[in-house]
Design an enzyme around this catalytic site. Sequence first.
Site, PDB file in Angstrom:
ATOM      1  CG  ASP A  72      -2.100  -0.848   1.166  1.00  0.00           C
ATOM      2  OD1 ASP A  72      -2.198  -1.647   0.207  1.00  0.00           O
ATOM      3  OD2 ASP A  72      -2.940  -0.773   2.075  1.00  0.00           O
ATOM      4  CG  HIS A 225       2.304   0.253   4.312  1.00  0.00           C
ATOM      5  ND1 HIS A 225       1.918  -0.698   5.230  1.00  0.00           N
ATOM      6  CD2 HIS A 225       1.198   0.999   4.050  1.00  0.00           C
ATOM      7  CE1 HIS A 225       0.630  -0.518   5.534  1.00  0.00           C
ATOM      8  NE2 HIS A 225       0.174   0.497   4.835  1.00  0.00           N
TER       9      HIS A 225
END
Length: 268
Positions: A72, A225
């Site tokens: 993400d 991430h």
Amino acid sequence: MRRHRAASRLIGAATALLTGITAANATDCSRKDALGTSRVLAVDAKNYLPVGLKSFPQTLPLADHEVVLTFDDGPRPPNTQKVLAALAQECVRATFFLVGKSSAEFPELVRRIAAEGHTVGHHSWSHPMMSQISFEQARKDIDRGIAADERALNGTSSKTPLTPFFRFPYFDSTPATLDLLQSRGILVFGADLWAADWENMTPEQELKKVIEQLEITKKGIILLHDPQARTAAMMPAFLRYLHDQGYRIVHLVPAAAPAQTRAEGAPH
């Protein structure tokens, strides 16, 4: 303490292995001992409800020791490039849920993600908490993010994504925004486990944390991430851990992409 030292050794050894390696096309895998991509799973909103046990009652149909790698908040240099290099070294394909504002800033990096065989999903324009803004504001932020990602990928803005995958920032959906995406045929993703890499920790601590989660679940959609430096530093060792423990990588693609439904990469 023993597990922490082991994680530290894994980080060091895997980082050394990666030094000097440039990102290669994920379909080319000269390393016989690479983790590889075991199979490709084609999914869509027509046949799947929102998935990810941290947010929803159901998840993807994964077998024991099958994992899906998702990232993400990118793209963001230089750490997205480091994550891509680690994935390429192991011939692994993942799904990247991109923030539209970053896609607009780094369109060449969005195109690189796609060119290396990864799936590009969507993660809004500005990463808001959807429950804290009006439905109309949420709809506009979702649409603007998708349009920015599509423009970076294809040169043309569109609110209809070629890859209809979406993950809510903070997993903060509302019934109205879920209905909106469902009505557009966009599959919503949560996650089954994560390393909490938004917290302040070392790469060794992050590796230990994600391993502890996998020892419980044995499979699942993993959230990471790519803009996080600690995650970029951890990835080579984490991929080696998956290889050594017999995990298999599942690559997600839209069900409307039949040309991608065959397994790719070097199988484990």
